[in-house]
Design an enzyme around this catalytic site. Structure first.
Site, PDB file in Angstrom:
ATOM      1  CB  CYS A   1       3.109  72.655   1.741  1.00 38.35           C
ATOM      2  SG  CYS A   1       4.077  71.152   1.991  1.00 38.35           S
TER       3      CYS A   1
ATOM      4  CB  CYS B   1      -7.524  46.976   4.765  1.00 35.96           C
ATOM      5  SG  CYS B   1      -6.859  48.000   6.101  1.00 35.96           S
TER       6      CYS B   1
ATOM      7  CB  CYS C   1      -0.635  74.489  19.595  1.00 36.57           C
ATOM      8  SG  CYS C   1       0.929  75.361  19.849  1.00 36.57           S
TER       9      CYS C   1
ATOM     10  CG  HIS D   1       2.944  71.824  17.921  1.00 38.71           C
ATOM     11  ND1 HIS D   1       1.924  72.724  17.713  1.00 38.71           N
ATOM     12  CD2 HIS D   1       2.393  70.587  17.770  1.00 38.71           C
ATOM     13  CE1 HIS D   1       0.811  72.074  17.443  1.00 38.71           C
ATOM     14  NE2 HIS D   1       1.075  70.774  17.473  1.00 38.71           N
TER      15      HIS D   1
END
EC number: 3.4.19.12
Length: 826
Positions: free
Chosen positions: A24, A51, A204, A760
């Protein structure tokens, strides 16, 4: 400085040598080790900070506690937020806040996986030493922190409440499991859970299709029947003298069918959040080698190969069962045995589970304007490929018109020079990228070859005149060329060019394939045999076939060599000499099923049959189709274009056998027996005559522009409830009487994002209760009589490989759909 440079150069080499996975690019900016260590001091683990501040942790319901959404840790600042599968999605909102530096790297505190929001993909931290050290540090900190070190008594009470609720939830789960075991019918109709699928390497396209098939409960039900051992099927005998049907014992299903059944069961029953479909994908690759190599592929092609492969295995099971049934009897003659097996294979009325679920039927209706004779041809389909027109289609049509005009002018000049020349009239698609200069150059070369051909014919002294492939015309002169009128029926299968983009062209004694090469059709005499094979690669043309005869005669698409026999009167009879010549070697036999007609056409042959149909109602549909807005880019408009009424004029006229017989019958008949064929104007339309239980629609977004492929990114509107009645024949087979609606409910979408080279595939799937109407239609043939509202309710999920996220319906309807899956509800 030198040492620093060498060190900087060696780091990428070491990283790339560790794994083939790409590193990455956002690790350096998205990782801040100093801030992270400060934030993890005395921190509460596995609790969303947002939360907690909103006091939503204490007010959680039992259902939300049971789901237990995963918590993600920001590796830039140490923020803990609930994941995208939760209702609030605080981790995603934290990333989307505008900042000077991106907070894109997050760490899952459940399975310790790293995700990059910018790449929208998982980051393998084993590839980066720095990232791996940070993950190890976080894991150690989380392991050292225990509930005893927490000084806040409120947190301890909260944890105790969670434990109590979890124990209650476990008891409820046990009760539900016991109820499901006692009532297996409830288990079959329950909603199918959504799970992620592991990407096996650019798969995919495969995962998106399988997600939608896993949400087809009736497919799972039928596969259970197929897997049952000792299945006995009865086939009616082809001979009327034999009254007893043949009972055959089917073998176990093929490997692809078994892998599909195993995959669907795993998607339903496994407790894992991610399923790895390795076995099923390997079986698909064995059937279709093109999917090997982990390259980017097409989802619609994958779906077709998968369904065709399972259907072929089912047909093979039946054929083997018939052969075994005869082997067990007293039959000894091999030739007779082969003939009987073939007869029973033709007669077999055992549709495969693929046809029972996805199979529909198209009927092409054509009517002569002169005699108003109506003829029909029926063709089965598993999906409908709909044309998608964009803004560039208008420019292309203008270029096609100019090209057509120049080609017609050249044909007129050649007609003046050669009075007895005949032309090969063929509707063909010329790539817009081809220049006019190349067209003229190829044309001149073809004319020179035609002159040489006629000289050879003069020397040989005998000339064959082929008129529309199957009929004989007496040559009035020795200078006649081959005349063939090839007509193509619209290909409702995969990958074909829109009708709007195809213009009729005329060529002088040459046939042009899709690669731009020209091949001469050699003259065939009694001393020689020739076969011409035109290979169509990568793209299949969906030009409409002009019908050669309205009474059970059609130009063959498969002619494998022409054999000529000289008659007693010097004529050449070729009507019985054509065998199957494959003009499209790239397609599978199941995709195009047009053969030459003989006295005993085999089942499956595409035959135009003359019917006693009222000309006034021959083109009527179940519902009004004129209410659509032609300017709107919607799936209804695409279906309207696919089933629109066509007029056969000019070069596309119909060769009508009825008008020909009327013209040359009785006293008008020529003494020499000569008969010219009568071409008339006609009207043609293709409609759905059998609505499938599961309707699969494919948008042809990938189109050929010149010598390149491009993608049409236009958004196409599609509804949740689709009415197919305006596109069905008036006598649609599986529609109840007096019903004017054929309703389908959307339950799956395959979306393609990106470009042709780097795209994709993702899936949108709806979890819902199984439709009883659909099950009764597929299993028992019961036509739905009323509307079922429960089948339209459910929750939509967006699945991108392993990542599953609940989404609203509005996001589904705004997606760039490539495949649509509808199920019949009325």
């Amino acid at each position: 400085m030198g040492k620093k440079r060498t060190k900087g150069k060696t780091v990428p080499i070491d990283d790339s040598s560790e794994s083939l996975e790409p590193v990455c690019r956002h690790i350096r900016k998205g990782l801040e080790q100093g801030n992270l260590k400060k934030a993890l001091v005395n921190v509460e683990w596995n609790i969303c900070q947002d939360c907690k501040t909103d006091n939503k942790v204490k007010d959680k319901s039992e259902e939300e506690t049971e789901e237990n959404p995963s918590v993600w840790l920001c590796l830039k600042c140490g923020h803990q937020g609930c994941g995208r599968n939760s209702q609030e999605q605080h981790a995603l909102k934290h990333y989307m806040k505008p900042r000077s530096e991106p907070h894109c790297l997050v760490l899952s505190l459940d399975n310790w996986s790293v995700w990059c929001y910018l790449c929208d993909d998982e980051v393998h931290y084993c590839n980066s030493n720095r990232l791996g050290q940070v993950v190890d540090y976080v894991r150690k900190q989380a392991g050292n922190t225990t509930p005893e070190s927490a000084e806040d008594n409120g947190n301890i009470e909260l944890e105790n409440k969670k434990l109590e609720k979890e124990s209650k939830n476990e008891q409820e789960r046990e009760k539900k499991e016991n109820m499901a075991r006692e009532n297996p019918s409830m288990n079959s109709t329950s909603q199918i859970t959504v799970k992620g699928l592991s990407n096996l390497g650019n798969t995919c396209f495969f995962n998106a299709v399988m997600q939608n098939l896993s949400q087809t409960p009736v497919l799972r039900e039928l596969l259970k029947e197929v897997k049952m051992s000792g299945t006995i099927v009865k086939i009616e005998p082809p001979d009327l003298a034999l009254t007893e049907p043949l009972e055959i014992n089917l073998e176990p299903p093929g490997p692809l069918t078994l892998a599909m059944s195993q995959f669907l069961n795993e998607m339903q029953e496994t407790k894992k959040g991610i399923v790895t479909p390795r076995e099923l994908f390997s079986q698909v690759c064995k059937k279709a080698v093109r999917f090997k190599g982990y390259q980017q592929q097409d989802s619609q092609e994958l779906l077709r190969y998968l369904l065709d492969g399972m259907r072929a295995e089912e047909h093979q099971r039946v054929s083997k069962g018939i052969l075994k049934a005869f082997d067990n009897s007293t039959e000894k003659v091999d030739e007779e045995l082969k003939n009987k097996v073939k007869e029973y294979e033709k007669k077999k009325s055992v549709p495969s589970f693929v046809d029972r679920i996805f199979g529909g039927e198209l009927t092409s209706t054509i009517m002569c304007d002169e005699c108003r004779t109506v003829s029909l041809v029926h063709e089965s389909f598993l999906d409908l490929s709909l044309p998608v027109l964009d803004d560039q289609s208008g420019k292309k049509s203008i270029n096609d018109k100019n090209l057509k005009k120049t080609m017609e002018d050249e044909d007129k000049d050649s007609e003046e020079e050669k009075d007895n020349d005949s032309y090969l009239k063929e509707r063909n698609d010329i790539p817009s990228g081809t220049s006019k200069h190349l067209q003229k150059k190829a044309k001149k070369q073809a004319k020179k070859q035609a002159k040489n051909q006629r000289r050879q014919q003069k020397i040989q002294g005998k000339v064959l005149h082929l008129n529309d492939v199957y009929a004989i015309d007496h040559p009035e002169d020795n200078e006649c060329e081959v005349e063939m009128s090839l007509q193509r029926e619209a290909d409702i299968k995969s990958n074909h060019i829109s009708q709007e983009e195809v213009a009729p062209k005329e060529y002088c004694v040459n046939q042009k394939d899709l690669n731009g090469h020209e091949k001469m059709i050699e003259s065939i005499t009694d001393n020689q045999k020739s076969t011409e094979e035109a290979a169509m690669k990568n793209v299949s043309v969906d030009n409409d076939l002009e019908v050669l005869a309205s009474s059970a005669t059609e130009c063959p698409r498969n002619l494998n060599g022409a054999y000529l026999k000289e008659g007693s009167n010097g004529e050449v009879d070729i009507s019985s000499g054509f065998e199957n010549l494959n003009l499209n070697a790239a397609l599978q036999p199941d995709e195009i099923n047009i053969e030459i007609l003989d006295d005993d056409p085999t089942p499956g042959t595409k035959v135009y049959e003359v019917v006693n149909e009222d000309p006034e109602t021959a083109f009527c549909t179940l519902a009004n189709r004129e209410a659509f807005n032609t300017d709107e880019c919607s799936v209804q408009h695409c279906l309207y274009q696919f089933t629109r009424n066509e007029k056969l004029r000019d070069a596309n006229k119909l060769l009508c056998e009825v008008c020909t017989r009327r013209q040359y019958s009785g006293p008008k008949a020529n003494m020499k027996g000569e008969r010219k064929h009568i071409y008339t104007n006609a009207k043609k339309q293709m409609l759905i005559s059998l609505a499938p239980p599961v309707l699969t629609l494919h948008f042809k977004r990938f189109q050929q522009a010149g010598f390149n492929l491009r993608k049409v990114n236009k958004h196409i509107k599609f509804p949740e409830i689709l009415d197919l009645a305006p596109f069905c024949t008036l006598k649609c087979k599986n529609v109840a009487e007096e019903h004017t609606r054929v309703l389908y409910s959307l339950y799956g979408v395959v979306e393609h994002s990106g470009t042709m080279r780097s795209g994709h595939y993702t899936a949108y799937a709806k979890t819902r209760t199984a439709s009883t109407h659909l099950s009764n239609l597929v299993l028992h043939g019961d036509i739905p009589q009323d509307f079922e509202m429960e089948s339209t309710k459910g929750q939509w999920f967006h699945i991108s490989d392993t990542h599953v996220q609940a989404v609203p319906t509005t996001k589904v309807l705004s997606s760039q759909a490539y495949l649509l899956f509808y199920e019949r509800i009325l």
